[in-house]
Design an enzyme around this catalytic site. Structure first.
Site, short mmCIF file in Angstrom:
data_model
loop_
_atom_site.label_atom_id
_atom_site.label_comp_id
_atom_site.label_asym_id
_atom_site.label_seq_id
_atom_site.Cartn_x
_atom_site.Cartn_y
_atom_site.Cartn_z
CG LEU A 36 -6.49 4.84 -20.92
CD1 LEU A 36 -7.66 5.98 -20.47
CD2 LEU A 36 -5.06 5.78 -20.86
CB ILE A 39 1.22 -4.68 -17.81
CG1 ILE A 39 1.59 -5.22 -19.41
CG2 ILE A 39 1.46 -6.06 -17.24
CD1 ILE A 39 0.38 -5.84 -20.17
CB CYS A 40 0.73 -2.45 -12.98
SG CYS A 40 0.55 -2.30 -11.39
N GLY A 180 9.89 -16.32 -7.61
CA GLY A 180 9.75 -15.08 -7.07
C GLY A 180 8.39 -14.74 -6.82
CD GLU A 201 13.87 -19.85 -7.68
OE1 GLU A 201 14.96 -19.74 -8.04
OE2 GLU A 201 12.96 -19.49 -8.10
CB VAL A 269 10.31 -9.06 -17.25
CG1 VAL A 269 9.55 -9.60 -16.05
CG2 VAL A 269 11.39 -8.33 -16.30
CB ALA A 316 3.55 -0.59 -9.85
CG HIS A 441 -1.99 -2.27 22.93
ND1 HIS A 441 -1.43 -3.48 22.59
CD2 HIS A 441 -2.87 -2.83 23.79
CE1 HIS A 441 -1.66 -4.50 23.26
NE2 HIS A 441 -2.69 -4.11 24.05
#
Length: 462
Positions: A36, A39-40, A180, A201, A269, A316, A441
């Site tokens: 549950l 993947i995230c 990325g 890259e 992906v 997500a 501040h």
């Protein structure tokens, strides 16, 4: 069982959608073949942030003398770092299970497959199959790392992001292919613990979707941290060896060989659209992604799809919002389509990077006459106290009407600060509303107002 909504996939899109559906009085079930949270929660966003926090703490210890504190005899316990990351993920997965019970959502563990437009079959780990009828189906099956020809991951020497989360020991060297968000986060993490990291890259700069000035600043910081950055560089060949990998890379027409213990592939992906019955009901898949309308309906009106399975942006928070809108549309609520031009993007290395809206280049190309304000992090009092002074904020306004077009931050807590600008854009603020908002501040949030002052030619602290 008969349901109003069956959600296939329990990631941040699926489980959030299930909760909202239940709140709307719809009898709801959620189908999950693994853990549950998807993947995230289990193998992406959450455990990586736990790893990055460990790296941040380790770096703080290394710099403790700058804060008047001496720490002797410290060293990283890499297996313990990985263990903590897994514990954080497991705890949150249990939290999702609690939320399912709290909201009276049936959890069906197994592989979900659409039999017809009103029937979902769930096959459990023992091969037992059960069919459930439903008024609506929501597909939230997500995506996985794409296998690039010649760069196929094997979990041994060529790693996916998932493999990189659970290495049993710290390597000496690593080449990361793709700069990325995933690539740069892992570069920061492994470099922090003393791994010799090379970041490769193909595009002219790292974080290719970010403002170029921000990307250059991060590259400068990474080089200072000891990360080797190779942009405009293509991997021509990868050779797996018994004790490592060898890569042939090319740049400016010249080839070079790189060697390392591991290669981490952090590019691409692909949607999880296979074996879930899409072809059975004729759901349209275009270029590998499920095609939907602005309310996330497929061409089969009672079947919806959300999240990574419908394509970019693969985030997500986008999936969660799409899930809420999709089930509200099912319930007959008035739904306003999501503004994809106001989605914040976040990268959690140090320094952090966050952005929303147009880049300076995109705004100019769109024909806007713009006002650009920049403010260096080193001029912020809170940042000085924190000892984190790298970076800057860049904020972009339309010169004619004062509309807030975009914001780009590199520096401490950038991923938290970007929410203010995202909200300001959502309510169509101009620079006047930003300047009329009193920022406390000393805080990092003051940089938003400072950059806005600079944009209109009235800088205060620079």
């Amino acid at each position: 069982m008969n349901y109003d909504v069956i959600v296939i996939g329990s990631g941040p899109g699926g489980y959030v959608a299930a909760i909202r559906a239940s709140q709307l009085g719809l009898k709801t079930a959620i189908v999950e073949r693994a853990e549950l949270g998807g993947i995230c929660l289990n193998w992406g966003c959450i455990p990586t942030k736990a790893l990055l926090r460990s790296a941040e703490v380790f770096n703080l210890i290394k710099e403790s003398k700058n804060f008047g504190i001496t720490v002797d005899g410290y060293s990283p316990d890499f297996p313990a770092v990985i263990k903590r990351s897994r514990q954080v993920a497991n705890r949150l997965s249990k939290g999702v299970a609690f939320l399912m019970r709290k909201n009276k959502i049936d959890t069906l563990f197994g592989t979900g497959r659409i039999v017809d437009k009103n029937t979902v079959e769930v096959e459990d780990a023992d091969g037992k199959k059960q069919q459930h009828t439903t008024k609506f189906i929501l597909i939230a099956t997500g995506a996985r790392a794409r296998q690039i020809p010649g760069l196929e991951t094997d979990g041994k020497r060529v790693l996916s992001y998932r493999d990189a989360l659970v290495l049993d020991k710290m390597p000496k060297s690593m080449v990361i292919i793709g700069a990325g968000a995933i690539g740069v986060e892992f570069a920061y993490f492994y470099n922090s613990f003393g791994v010799d990291v090379t970041l490769v890259e193909m595009m002219p700069h790292i974080l290719p979707v970010e403002d170029e000035e921000v990307a250059r600043e991060l590259e400068k910081s990474f080089k200072k941290q000891g990360i080797t950055v190779r942009t405009s560089t293509k991997v021509e060949k990868l050779t797996r060896q018994k004790t490592g990998v060898k890569l042939t890379v090319s740049a400016d027409g010249k080839e070079e060989t790189l060697k390392a213990d591991y290669a981490l592939v952090a590019i691409g992906v692909q949607a999880n659209v296979e074996n879930i019955g899409l072809e059975t009901v004729g759901v349209t898949v275009e270029k590998g992604w499920i095609k939907v309308n602005q309310f996330y309906q497929t061409n089969v009106p009672n079947i919806y799809a959300i999240g990574d399975v419908i394509g970019a942006p693969w985030l997500a928070h986008v999936a969660s919002k799409e899930g809420i809108l999709a089930v509200e549309h099912m319930a007959g609520k008035e739904v306003h389509p999501l503004d994809y031009g106001n989605i914040p993007g976040c990268t959690y290395c140090i320094p952090q990077v966050a952005s929303v809206g147009m880049t300076e280049k995109a705004a100019r190309e769109a024909g806007y006459d713009i006002k650009v304000g920049k403010f260096p992090i080193r001029a912020n009092g809170k940042a000085l106290g924190l000892g984190e002074t790298e970076g800057f904020i860049k904020i972009i306004y339309d010169a004619k009407y004062g509309e807030l077009l975009g914001c780009h931050i590199i520096g401490p807590e950038a991923t938290e600060l970007i929410a203010e600008v995202t909200h300001a854009r959502a309510v169509e603020s101009t620079y006047l509303e930003v300047l009329h908002t009193v920022h406390p501040h000393p805080t990092l949030s003051e940089i938003v107002a400072e950059a806005t002052h600079a944009a209109i030619g009235e800088p205060i602290h620079i």
